[in-house]
Design a protein around this motif. Structure first.
Motif, short mmCIF file in Angstrom:
data_model
loop_
_atom_site.label_atom_id
_atom_site.label_comp_id
_atom_site.label_asym_id
_atom_site.label_seq_id
_atom_site.Cartn_x
_atom_site.Cartn_y
_atom_site.Cartn_z
N ALA A 154 0.83 -1.21 0.00
CA ALA A 154 0.00 0.00 0.00
C ALA A 154 0.86 1.26 0.00
CB ALA A 154 -0.92 -0.01 1.21
N ALA A 155 1.97 1.23 0.75
CA ALA A 155 2.87 2.39 0.78
C ALA A 155 3.46 2.63 -0.61
CB ALA A 155 3.97 2.16 1.80
N ALA A 167 2.92 7.01 7.24
CA ALA A 167 1.92 6.41 8.12
C ALA A 167 1.76 4.93 7.81
CB ALA A 167 0.58 7.14 7.98
N LEU A 168 1.79 4.57 6.53
CA LEU A 168 1.69 3.16 6.15
C LEU A 168 2.94 2.38 6.56
CD1 LEU A 168 0.02 3.78 2.72
CD2 LEU A 168 -0.88 2.20 4.45
N ALA A 173 -7.91 12.67 5.66
CA ALA A 173 -8.90 13.32 6.50
C ALA A 173 -9.85 12.30 7.11
CB ALA A 173 -9.69 14.34 5.69
N ALA A 174 -10.16 11.25 6.36
CA ALA A 174 -11.08 10.23 6.85
C ALA A 174 -10.48 9.39 7.96
CB ALA A 174 -11.51 9.32 5.69
N THR A 175 -9.16 9.22 7.94
CA THR A 175 -8.50 8.32 8.91
C THR A 175 -7.61 9.04 9.91
OG1 THR A 175 -6.60 7.99 7.44
CG2 THR A 175 -8.47 6.47 7.20
N GLY A 176 -7.32 10.32 9.68
CA GLY A 176 -6.39 11.02 10.57
C GLY A 176 -5.04 10.34 10.60
N TYR A 177 -4.63 9.77 9.46
CA TYR A 177 -3.36 9.05 9.35
C TYR A 177 -3.27 7.90 10.35
CZ TYR A 177 -1.76 12.70 6.19
OH TYR A 177 -1.63 13.55 5.12
N GLY A 178 -4.42 7.33 10.70
CA GLY A 178 -4.44 6.17 11.59
C GLY A 178 -5.15 6.42 12.89
N SER A 179 -5.32 7.67 13.29
CA SER A 179 -5.96 7.98 14.58
C SER A 179 -7.45 7.66 14.57
CB SER A 179 -5.78 9.45 14.93
OG SER A 179 -4.50 9.70 15.47
N LEU A 180 -8.09 7.75 13.41
CA LEU A 180 -9.55 7.65 13.34
C LEU A 180 -10.02 6.32 12.76
CD1 LEU A 180 -10.31 11.25 12.03
CD2 LEU A 180 -10.02 10.46 14.39
N LEU A 181 -9.16 5.32 12.72
CA LEU A 181 -9.57 4.00 12.26
C LEU A 181 -10.59 3.42 13.23
CD1 LEU A 181 -6.11 2.61 11.13
CD2 LEU A 181 -7.96 3.43 9.66
#
Length: 437
Positions: A303-304, A322-323, A408-416
């Motif tokens: 993915a990265a 982040a990935l 924005a949807a994931t906050g780079y991992g914070s909002l998963l």
């Protein structure tokens, strides 16, 4: 030479030659010694970190001469004795921190340099903080004794208001010895988690305080801060009005927010991201972990690579990092590893989650933040935020609609949404293509 020695004058010439050689050697040694003597002060001047490290080898407390009026010799001895009683590798380096100095005015930079000059290993280093009356602590390995929060908590403890640096450092040492810095910090900063007042956005009305006054200061903060930590600003206004007089600067979005994503930095950032992707692939392929963990790491690697190939700017390149972090967390076996910093992922890994409420939303989120952003929040400053572009203008990346930005949807991992949700999985299912439309 042999012919000269056989000649009657040969021995005399040999003696003269030997004497000249001894003189030349003596002069050379003297020149080298003089060079070393003259170079030593310059070398020392170029390595202030080494000077502090040398001082800390002699005593666990080092105070710059310019600060001896604030921490006198007797207080230094008391701090040293307190440290020795803990039997912990605590060191205190109190030196002025100003922008443009050897440490860039950053306590974490000072700590890293001094720790390196001391040879590394387990250590706890207490320094002055970036704000007046603040102290900071850095620890290796991280969080072994909860030192960072132990020092951070002192800033908010009511009985420490107006206390000098010696008393603040002594309190931090006691908390570190107790090993409950996280809990003490939570209690000391409980007000920062208070619910923010409801904001009406449809008609553009400003936020009103729970008291109903809607003061000009609150309106000013709302306009200046935008979505960044309105929770912390309003919480402080409502619950700590008595401390407003201590604020020397307004709570405002710093200029660095709009300088963080400059295109001039993109080329170098892309090269560095490519190196990290390659390294992740190598590490994942040679990892000896569980097959499922290695598979997750390889998914993150793939993915990265996908994001790197299609990245169109700094926000996407930050997604590559982040990935990579997600992949390394997978095969490292780290339990509940935190993602990169929500506010600015290029700050590096987060150290804890904090409550945060985006503008125009009622629910409170818990986002992961790095030490730098945590420090900004607790000193009532807006943290540096990664920006993206929307309608041709720079905005905080999380203000871009979630349907238009994976970050924005994931906050780079914070909002998963949970353990089964991942950045790699979202890239694989095609979510990243939305950022390229």
């Amino acid at each position: 030479m042999c012919t000269d020695l056989l000649h009657p004058a040969g021995p005399q010439r040999a003696a003269v030659a030997a004497q000249r050689l001894r003189r030349a050697l003596a002069a050379g040694v003297a020149s080298v010694a003089l060079l070393c003597c003259t170079a030593a002060p310059a070398a020392a001047a170029e390595s202030p970190g080494q000077k502090i490290a040398d001082a800390l080898r002699r005593s666990p407390v080092h105070v710059d001469p310019s600060l001896t009026s604030a921490v006198d010799a007797e207080q230094q001895r008391e701090l040293a004795a307190r440290i020795r009683r803990t039997h912990l590798p605590i060191r205190v380096a109190l030196v002025p921190l100003v922008e443009g100095d050897s440490w860039g005015g950053k306590p974490e930079q000072l700590a890293e340099v001094v720790h390196d000059r001391m040879g590394g290993g387990p250590a706890i280093l207490i320094t002055l903080g970036e704000q007046p009356g603040d102290i900071s602590a850095r620890e290796w390995p991280s969080d072994a004794h909860q030192s960072f929060h132990a020092a951070a908590a002192v800033f908010f403890q009511k009985d420490m208001k107006g206390a000098g640096p010696a008393k603040r450092v002594a309190r931090a040492i006691d908390i570190i010895e107790a090993g409950n810095g996280d809990a003490v910090y939570e209690r000391a900063t409980a007000d920062l988690g208070a619910p923010a007042p409801t904001r009406t956005t449809a008609d553009g009305a400003g936020a009103k305080a729970a008291s109903g006054h809607g003061s000009p200061l609150v309106r000013l903060l709302s306009l200046a801060v935008g979505p960044v930590l309105l929770l912390a600003a309003v919480g402080l206004l409502l619950r700590r009005r008595s401390r407003l007089r201590d604020l020397s600067t307004p709570f405002a979005l710093p200029r660095s927010v709009f300088a963080a994503a400059r295109q001039a930095d993109e080329a170098g950032l892309r090269d560095r991201a490519a190196e990290e992707v390659v390294r992740l692939g190598e590490e994942a392929r040679t990892a000896q972990g569980a097959p499922a963990a290695v598979e997750r790491a390889l998914d993150a690697y793939a993915a990265a690579g996908t994001v790197l190939d299609r990245a169109r700017g700094v926000p996407d390149l930050a997604g590559v990092f982040a990935l990579v972090a997600e992949g390394r967390a997978a095969f490292s076996g780290a339990a509940e590893a935190l993602p990169l910093c929500f506010f600015h992922p290029l700050h590096g890994p987060a150290v804890r989650r904090i409550p945060w409420r985006p503008l125009g939303r009622r629910e409170q989120l818990r986002v992961a933040a790095c030490e730098t952003c945590l420090r900004a929040i607790r000193t009532r400053r807006a943290p540096e935020v990664l920006t993206d572009r929307q309608d041709g203008r720079p905005v905080p990346y999380f203000e871009v609609p979630a349907e238009d930005s994976l970050w924005a949807a994931t906050g780079y991992g914070s909002l998963l949404s949970g353990a089964d949700d991942s950045l790699a999985g979202r890239v694989q299912r095609g979510d990243f293509t939305r950022t390229r439309d």
